[in-house]
Design a protein around this motif. Sequence first.
Motif, PDB file in Angstrom:
ATOM      1  N   ASP A 133       3.478   2.532  -2.537  1.00  0.00           N
ATOM      2  CA  ASP A 133       2.983   1.240  -3.035  1.00  0.00           C
ATOM      3  C   ASP A 133       2.450   1.359  -4.461  1.00  0.00           C
ATOM      4  O   ASP A 133       2.660   0.476  -5.293  1.00  0.00           O
ATOM      5  N   VAL A 134       1.738   2.449  -4.738  1.00  0.00           N
ATOM      6  CA  VAL A 134       1.191   2.642  -6.082  1.00  0.00           C
ATOM      7  C   VAL A 134       2.331   2.769  -7.091  1.00  0.00           C
ATOM      8  O   VAL A 134       2.279   2.172  -8.181  1.00  0.00           O
ATOM      9  N   LYS A 135       3.351   3.534  -6.738  1.00  0.00           N
ATOM     10  CA  LYS A 135       4.495   3.709  -7.647  1.00  0.00           C
ATOM     11  C   LYS A 135       5.179   2.377  -7.927  1.00  0.00           C
ATOM     12  O   LYS A 135       5.518   2.061  -9.077  1.00  0.00           O
ATOM     13  N   LYS A 136       5.364   1.585  -6.886  1.00  0.00           N
ATOM     14  CA  LYS A 136       6.008   0.285  -7.052  1.00  0.00           C
ATOM     15  C   LYS A 136       5.219  -0.606  -8.006  1.00  0.00           C
ATOM     16  O   LYS A 136       5.797  -1.272  -8.882  1.00  0.00           O
ATOM     17  N   LYS A 137       3.899  -0.608  -7.864  1.00  0.00           N
ATOM     18  CA  LYS A 137       3.059  -1.456  -8.722  1.00  0.00           C
ATOM     19  C   LYS A 137       3.095  -0.988 -10.178  1.00  0.00           C
ATOM     20  O   LYS A 137       3.149  -1.818 -11.100  1.00  0.00           O
ATOM     21  N   ILE A 138       3.078   0.314 -10.392  1.00  0.00           N
ATOM     22  CA  ILE A 138       3.086   0.830 -11.761  1.00  0.00           C
ATOM     23  C   ILE A 138       4.442   0.615 -12.416  1.00  0.00           C
ATOM     24  O   ILE A 138       4.528   0.191 -13.575  1.00  0.00           O
ATOM     25  N   MET A 139       5.510   0.849 -11.680  1.00  0.00           N
ATOM     26  CA  MET A 139       6.849   0.683 -12.261  1.00  0.00           C
ATOM     27  C   MET A 139       7.178  -0.786 -12.509  1.00  0.00           C
ATOM     28  O   MET A 139       8.061  -1.103 -13.319  1.00  0.00           O
ATOM     29  N   SER A 140       6.459  -1.688 -11.827  1.00  0.00           N
ATOM     30  CA  SER A 140       6.674  -3.133 -12.027  1.00  0.00           C
ATOM     31  C   SER A 140       5.661  -3.742 -12.985  1.00  0.00           C
ATOM     32  O   SER A 140       5.699  -4.948 -13.247  1.00  0.00           O
ATOM     33  N   ALA A 141       4.763  -2.934 -13.520  1.00  0.00           N
ATOM     34  CA  ALA A 141       3.662  -3.448 -14.335  1.00  0.00           C
ATOM     35  C   ALA A 141       4.155  -4.077 -15.638  1.00  0.00           C
ATOM     36  O   ALA A 141       5.179  -3.667 -16.207  1.00  0.00           O
ATOM     37  N   LEU A 142       3.400  -5.053 -16.103  1.00  0.00           N
ATOM     38  CA  LEU A 142       3.711  -5.718 -17.364  1.00  0.00           C
ATOM     39  C   LEU A 142       3.269  -4.834 -18.526  1.00  0.00           C
ATOM     40  O   LEU A 142       2.163  -4.301 -18.530  1.00  0.00           O
ATOM     41  N   CYS A 191       9.291   2.095 -22.450  1.00  0.00           N
ATOM     42  CA  CYS A 191       8.402   1.675 -21.367  1.00  0.00           C
ATOM     43  C   CYS A 191       8.714   2.384 -20.056  1.00  0.00           C
ATOM     44  O   CYS A 191       7.802   2.782 -19.326  1.00  0.00           O
ATOM     45  N   GLY A 192       9.988   2.564 -19.754  1.00  0.00           N
ATOM     46  CA  GLY A 192      10.363   3.229 -18.509  1.00  0.00           C
ATOM     47  C   GLY A 192       9.851   4.653 -18.455  1.00  0.00           C
ATOM     48  O   GLY A 192       9.295   5.098 -17.447  1.00  0.00           O
ATOM     49  N   THR A 193      10.012   5.365 -19.557  1.00  0.00           N
ATOM     50  CA  THR A 193       9.520   6.742 -19.637  1.00  0.00           C
ATOM     51  C   THR A 193       8.004   6.783 -19.515  1.00  0.00           C
ATOM     52  O   THR A 193       7.439   7.622 -18.801  1.00  0.00           O
ATOM     53  N   CYS A 194       7.339   5.880 -20.204  1.00  0.00           N
ATOM     54  CA  CYS A 194       5.876   5.824 -20.182  1.00  0.00           C
ATOM     55  C   CYS A 194       5.349   5.530 -18.779  1.00  0.00           C
ATOM     56  O   CYS A 194       4.377   6.130 -18.317  1.00  0.00           O
ATOM     57  N   LYS A 195       6.015   4.623 -18.067  1.00  0.00           N
ATOM     58  CA  LYS A 195       5.601   4.286 -16.700  1.00  0.00           C
ATOM     59  C   LYS A 195       5.740   5.489 -15.770  1.00  0.00           C
ATOM     60  O   LYS A 195       4.851   5.760 -14.950  1.00  0.00           O
ATOM     61  N   LYS A 196       6.856   6.216 -15.903  1.00  0.00           N
ATOM     62  CA  LYS A 196       7.067   7.393 -15.052  1.00  0.00           C
ATOM     63  C   LYS A 196       6.005   8.452 -15.317  1.00  0.00           C
ATOM     64  O   LYS A 196       5.457   9.051 -14.386  1.00  0.00           O
ATOM     65  N   GLN A 197       5.688   8.681 -16.593  1.00  0.00           N
ATOM     66  CA  GLN A 197       4.673   9.665 -16.944  1.00  0.00           C
ATOM     67  C   GLN A 197       3.300   9.225 -16.433  1.00  0.00           C
ATOM     68  O   GLN A 197       2.511  10.041 -15.928  1.00  0.00           O
ATOM     69  N   THR A 198       3.033   7.937 -16.547  1.00  0.00           N
ATOM     70  CA  THR A 198       1.747   7.408 -16.088  1.00  0.00           C
ATOM     71  C   THR A 198       1.624   7.506 -14.581  1.00  0.00           C
ATOM     72  O   THR A 198       0.562   7.868 -14.059  1.00  0.00           O
ATOM     73  N   PHE A 199       2.708   7.207 -13.864  1.00  0.00           N
ATOM     74  CA  PHE A 199       2.656   7.323 -12.404  1.00  0.00           C
ATOM     75  C   PHE A 199       2.328   8.749 -11.982  1.00  0.00           C
ATOM     76  O   PHE A 199       1.553   8.967 -11.043  1.00  0.00           O
ATOM     77  N   GLU A 200       2.875   9.737 -12.668  1.00  0.00           N
ATOM     78  CA  GLU A 200       2.586  11.133 -12.334  1.00  0.00           C
ATOM     79  C   GLU A 200       1.095  11.431 -12.523  1.00  0.00           C
ATOM     80  O   GLU A 200       0.487  12.144 -11.723  1.00  0.00           O
ATOM     81  N   ARG A 201       0.513  10.874 -13.588  1.00  0.00           N
ATOM     82  CA  ARG A 201      -0.923  11.075 -13.803  1.00  0.00           C
ATOM     83  C   ARG A 201      -1.735  10.395 -12.701  1.00  0.00           C
ATOM     84  O   ARG A 201      -2.709  10.964 -12.193  1.00  0.00           O
ATOM     85  N   VAL A 202      -1.337   9.174 -12.354  1.00  0.00           N
ATOM     86  CA  VAL A 202      -2.029   8.436 -11.306  1.00  0.00           C
ATOM     87  C   VAL A 202      -1.887   9.160  -9.970  1.00  0.00           C
ATOM     88  O   VAL A 202      -2.850   9.271  -9.193  1.00  0.00           O
ATOM     89  N   ARG A 203      -0.686   9.660  -9.693  1.00  0.00           N
ATOM     90  CA  ARG A 203      -0.450  10.370  -8.433  1.00  0.00           C
ATOM     91  C   ARG A 203      -1.367  11.588  -8.312  1.00  0.00           C
ATOM     92  O   ARG A 203      -1.975  11.829  -7.269  1.00  0.00           O
ATOM     93  N   GLU A 204      -1.484  12.341  -9.392  1.00  0.00           N
ATOM     94  CA  GLU A 204      -2.348  13.517  -9.387  1.00  0.00           C
ATOM     95  C   GLU A 204      -3.821  13.123  -9.248  1.00  0.00           C
ATOM     96  O   GLU A 204      -4.586  13.771  -8.527  1.00  0.00           O
TER      97      GLU A 204
END
Length: 418
Positions: A327-336, A387-400
Amino acid sequence: MQPEINPWSSNQNLDADKLFKEFGIEPVNPLVEKMTNPPAFLRRGIVVGQRNYKPIVSAIENKTPFYVMTGFMPSGHPHLGHLMVMKEVAWHVSQGGTGFISIADREAHAVRGISWDKCREFGKEYLNCLYALGYSGNKYYQSENNALKDLAFEAAIKINFSELSAIYGFTQDTALAHAMSVATQVGDILYPQTATNSPAPTIVPVGLDQDPHIRLTRDVANKLRMFTIIETPDGVSIRSKQAPKTAMDAVEAAFPDTKRYEEHIDVKGVFKDEAENIIREVELKCGGYGFHMPSATYHTFLQGLTGGKMSSSVPDSLFRFQDSEKDVKKKIMSALTGGRMTLEEQKKLGGNPDKCSIYLLNLFHMMDDDEEIKEMCRACRAGELMCGTCKKQTFERVREFLKDFKEKMDETVHLTEE
């Protein structure tokens, strides 16, 4: 007429500059510049304003006593939007402050209609998050703290409905319990100084929307003092506010060169700060409170992942700490984001990180290194970071972050019962 700020609204847009000018909030930067190793929320302009923060900075630098307190209304599960104030409290405790956390169950019950059982359930979740962030100190539920209730009653004597109407917009239709919850919040802010019977500077980290509570409490704290001290050309004038005769006698005896009048005592050769300390001791010995005026810092709000205000009523605008990784990944990858409409435009014109929920999430919480966040901002504006790259990198930080946070919550959950 509606008040400028409604502390219970989740839909208001606040103009910080206007609030500073209208209500006397001062910028925090001049004090931050004098601090040794300030935290990210102060360095990066996330905390933008303050009232009377100088005594707290002084207490931190000189390692003298101070309190840090805040309250959480247990009307739902804690989430990303609560993280900043939790970090502020934990940091001030790490700097030597004695912590006090109020679970504002009376407010949640009166204002939001939350059942007492749910208040207890949500309250434990808030406390668990705080302990996971390293908080140590005092905690209580408003409904169970009799000393707080007594203090709130004394505070209520100094509050009238015309004030509540002017500050909060209360009307004849406002429930009396709502007004009582306000008096209880005043009690919360002043409680640390009475719980220990040792008044000291108290910092209350809040969002800008909570300033009405701070203003009201400072007014009540002033009214509950026995004396006002005014500087004069050759010393101070100590003015009684219906102080008992025993207190007036004690003030006269405490200073060598005095001239006593019916309602005030003039003292020569004394500085105001010195007189303040002596008068505070007199008040305590004579049954008064001797309050220090409470201090506050004001942080800006983290933009929701959907671009507007972060709100529990918009689930995709935030994530809860117990949300699943999926759910967290979905929200971050869909973020504005602040990106352009097309990849070509992004490379040519660059993005706008100031309007990007992903950049702001990193600025507020997910990047500790100032140089790293500056490089993210630069690369975005230059069209080098997509943006796509930034979201993926951010999700990894959030996941950790969430993985580590949940582990710490599991380790500290027993503290919520102690």
